[in-house]
Design a protein around this motif. Structure first.
Motif, mmCIF file in Angstrom:
data_model
loop_
_atom_site.group_PDB
_atom_site.id
_atom_site.type_symbol
_atom_site.label_atom_id
_atom_site.label_comp_id
_atom_site.label_asym_id
_atom_site.label_seq_id
_atom_site.Cartn_x
_atom_site.Cartn_y
_atom_site.Cartn_z
ATOM 1 N N VAL A 151 40.299 88.303 40.606
ATOM 2 C CA VAL A 151 41.111 87.888 39.464
ATOM 3 C C VAL A 151 42.418 88.677 39.415
ATOM 4 O O VAL A 151 43.493 88.106 39.188
ATOM 5 C CB VAL A 151 40.309 88.047 38.148
ATOM 6 N N VAL A 152 42.350 89.974 39.641
ATOM 7 C CA VAL A 152 43.563 90.798 39.604
ATOM 8 C C VAL A 152 44.530 90.380 40.707
ATOM 9 O O VAL A 152 45.734 90.215 40.461
ATOM 10 C CB VAL A 152 43.206 92.295 39.719
ATOM 11 N N VAL A 153 44.037 90.191 41.907
ATOM 12 C CA VAL A 153 44.909 89.795 43.018
ATOM 13 C C VAL A 153 45.522 88.416 42.756
ATOM 14 O O VAL A 153 46.709 88.195 43.033
ATOM 15 C CB VAL A 153 44.116 89.818 44.342
ATOM 16 N N THR A 154 44.761 87.511 42.184
ATOM 17 C CA THR A 154 45.276 86.176 41.896
ATOM 18 C C THR A 154 46.347 86.217 40.813
ATOM 19 O O THR A 154 47.390 85.558 40.931
ATOM 20 C CB THR A 154 44.124 85.253 41.468
ATOM 21 N N ILE A 155 46.130 87.005 39.766
ATOM 22 C CA ILE A 155 47.112 87.068 38.687
ATOM 23 C C ILE A 155 48.388 87.761 39.144
ATOM 24 O O ILE A 155 49.497 87.317 38.829
ATOM 25 C CB ILE A 155 46.504 87.733 37.442
ATOM 26 N N VAL A 156 48.259 88.837 39.896
ATOM 27 C CA VAL A 156 49.455 89.509 40.418
ATOM 28 C C VAL A 156 50.209 88.571 41.365
ATOM 29 O O VAL A 156 51.439 88.510 41.348
ATOM 30 C CB VAL A 156 49.082 90.839 41.105
ATOM 31 N N GLY A 157 49.490 87.809 42.167
ATOM 32 C CA GLY A 157 50.133 86.835 43.043
ATOM 33 C C GLY A 157 50.839 85.737 42.266
ATOM 34 O O GLY A 157 51.913 85.269 42.662
ATOM 35 N N ALA A 158 50.265 85.340 41.141
ATOM 36 C CA ALA A 158 50.904 84.310 40.315
ATOM 37 C C ALA A 158 52.162 84.846 39.643
ATOM 38 O O ALA A 158 53.134 84.103 39.470
ATOM 39 C CB ALA A 158 49.925 83.804 39.270
ATOM 40 N N LEU A 159 52.154 86.124 39.281
ATOM 41 C CA LEU A 159 53.339 86.700 38.649
ATOM 42 C C LEU A 159 54.505 86.839 39.624
ATOM 43 O O LEU A 159 55.656 86.868 39.213
ATOM 44 C CB LEU A 159 53.012 88.065 38.041
ATOM 45 N N ARG A 160 54.225 86.937 40.886
ATOM 46 C CA ARG A 160 55.304 87.084 41.866
ATOM 47 C C ARG A 160 55.469 85.819 42.711
ATOM 48 O O ARG A 160 55.794 85.870 43.881
ATOM 49 C CB ARG A 160 55.053 88.298 42.756
ATOM 50 N N SER A 161 55.292 84.678 42.103
ATOM 51 C CA SER A 161 55.312 83.402 42.823
ATOM 52 C C SER A 161 56.721 82.831 42.964
ATOM 53 O O SER A 161 56.946 81.658 42.732
ATOM 54 C CB SER A 161 54.409 82.397 42.111
ATOM 55 N N PHE A 162 57.638 83.661 43.343
ATOM 56 C CA PHE A 162 59.030 83.224 43.486
ATOM 57 C C PHE A 162 59.213 82.262 44.650
ATOM 58 O O PHE A 162 59.905 81.251 44.532
ATOM 59 C CB PHE A 162 59.935 84.447 43.681
ATOM 60 N N SER B 211 66.639 93.184 33.390
ATOM 61 C CA SER B 211 65.674 93.296 32.292
ATOM 62 C C SER B 211 64.459 92.403 32.539
ATOM 63 O O SER B 211 63.332 92.779 32.210
ATOM 64 C CB SER B 211 66.330 92.948 30.963
ATOM 65 N N THR B 212 64.657 91.253 33.139
ATOM 66 C CA THR B 212 63.531 90.397 33.496
ATOM 67 C C THR B 212 62.662 91.069 34.548
ATOM 68 O O THR B 212 61.435 90.999 34.483
ATOM 69 C CB THR B 212 64.034 89.035 34.010
ATOM 70 N N ILE C 240 56.513 95.694 34.037
ATOM 71 C CA ILE C 240 55.655 96.221 32.968
ATOM 72 C C ILE C 240 54.402 95.371 32.814
ATOM 73 O O ILE C 240 53.295 95.903 32.647
ATOM 74 C CB ILE C 240 56.445 96.326 31.643
ATOM 75 N N LEU C 241 54.540 94.058 32.882
ATOM 76 C CA LEU C 241 53.366 93.179 32.788
ATOM 77 C C LEU C 241 52.376 93.454 33.917
ATOM 78 O O LEU C 241 51.160 93.575 33.681
ATOM 79 C CB LEU C 241 53.791 91.713 32.820
ATOM 80 N N MET C 242 52.884 93.557 35.131
ATOM 81 C CA MET C 242 51.993 93.830 36.262
ATOM 82 C C MET C 242 51.405 95.229 36.166
ATOM 83 O O MET C 242 50.226 95.431 36.475
ATOM 84 C CB MET C 242 52.748 93.633 37.579
ATOM 85 N N ASP C 243 52.192 96.200 35.709
ATOM 86 C CA ASP C 243 51.705 97.569 35.571
ATOM 87 C C ASP C 243 50.600 97.664 34.524
ATOM 88 O O ASP C 243 49.583 98.329 34.750
ATOM 89 C CB ASP C 243 52.876 98.482 35.212
ATOM 90 N N TRP D 220 44.914 98.309 33.404
ATOM 91 C CA TRP D 220 43.686 97.841 32.743
ATOM 92 C C TRP D 220 42.575 97.637 33.772
ATOM 93 O O TRP D 220 41.423 98.012 33.535
ATOM 94 C CB TRP D 220 43.971 96.550 31.984
ATOM 95 N N PHE D 221 42.926 97.049 34.903
ATOM 96 C CA PHE D 221 41.943 96.835 35.965
ATOM 97 C C PHE D 221 41.380 98.157 36.466
ATOM 98 O O PHE D 221 40.161 98.318 36.610
ATOM 99 C CB PHE D 221 42.600 96.064 37.117
ATOM 100 N N LEU D 222 42.241 99.129 36.729
ATOM 101 C CA LEU D 222 41.769 100.427 37.215
ATOM 102 C C LEU D 222 40.941 101.153 36.163
ATOM 103 O O LEU D 222 39.942 101.806 36.495
ATOM 104 C CB LEU D 222 42.948 101.292 37.652
ATOM 105 N N TYR D 223 41.316 101.039 34.894
ATOM 106 C CA TYR D 223 40.547 101.648 33.820
ATOM 107 C C TYR D 223 39.129 101.089 33.787
ATOM 108 O O TYR D 223 38.151 101.838 33.704
ATOM 109 C CB TYR D 223 41.256 101.429 32.482
ATOM 110 N N ARG D 224 39.024 99.770 33.852
ATOM 111 C CA ARG D 224 37.683 99.158 33.838
ATOM 112 C C ARG D 224 36.880 99.546 35.067
ATOM 113 O O ARG D 224 35.678 99.784 34.988
ATOM 114 C CB ARG D 224 37.809 97.636 33.755
ATOM 115 N N LEU D 225 37.534 99.616 36.215
ATOM 116 C CA LEU D 225 36.843 99.969 37.445
ATOM 117 C C LEU D 225 36.315 101.395 37.392
ATOM 118 O O LEU D 225 35.142 101.641 37.689
ATOM 119 C CB LEU D 225 37.781 99.795 38.635
ATOM 120 N N PHE D 226 37.150 102.349 36.962
ATOM 121 C CA PHE D 226 36.717 103.743 36.877
ATOM 122 C C PHE D 226 35.691 103.956 35.771
ATOM 123 O O PHE D 226 34.787 104.766 35.908
ATOM 124 C CB PHE D 226 37.907 104.678 36.699
#
Length: 139
Positions: free
Chosen positions: A67-78, A111-112, A118-121, A126-132
């Protein structure tokens, strides 16, 4: 057609995404405990019950990574937006490119880019927090 452009991009991005996700799940399936599967068979679980109650909970880390890899990939879908629709569909990455290079508003583009970062960070933190957190409770 601008009405169907988003659906075309989704289908085009699913093609490499499904293969990568399947690799993650195959790797996750190798970590499934054979003892738990055997215990489930002894208790009478089979088919969907075995999958839902025994195998799927053990695939939770693989699902989270997928899920994390898919969402990060969607955010950078230029790239898909630029090549397939030439900007008729809007995502943050394409807006950054369009503001900076076509409209000569470098501040808006920067700014964009910061907002996208910031969104990806936040999502990765959050992903790393849940994992740890999960790893610390399992020990």
């Amino acid at each position: 057609d601008e009405n169907y452009a988003t659906y075309g991009i989704i289908v085009a991005s699913l093609f490499p995404g499904i293969a990568y996700t399947m690799i993650i799940y195959i790797t996750g399936l190798t970590a499934v405990s054979k003892d738990m599967i055997e215990a489930g068979r002894i208790d009478g679980a089979s088919g969907f019950t075995m999958f839902w109650n025994i195998i799927l909970p053990q695939l939770r880390p693989a699902t989270l990574i997928a899920v994390v890899v898919t969402i990060v990939g969607a955010l950078r879908s230029f790239d898909l937006i630029a090549v397939m629709t030439w900007g008729s569909t809007n995502v943050l990455a394409y807006k950054m490119y369009e503001d900076s290079l076509f409209n000569f508003r470098m501040g808006y583009g920067a700014s964009t880019a910061v907002i996208l970062f910031i969104l990806m960070d936040i999502y990765i933190a959050w992903f790393l927090y849940r994992l740890f957190k999960r790893e610390s409770t399992e020990k």
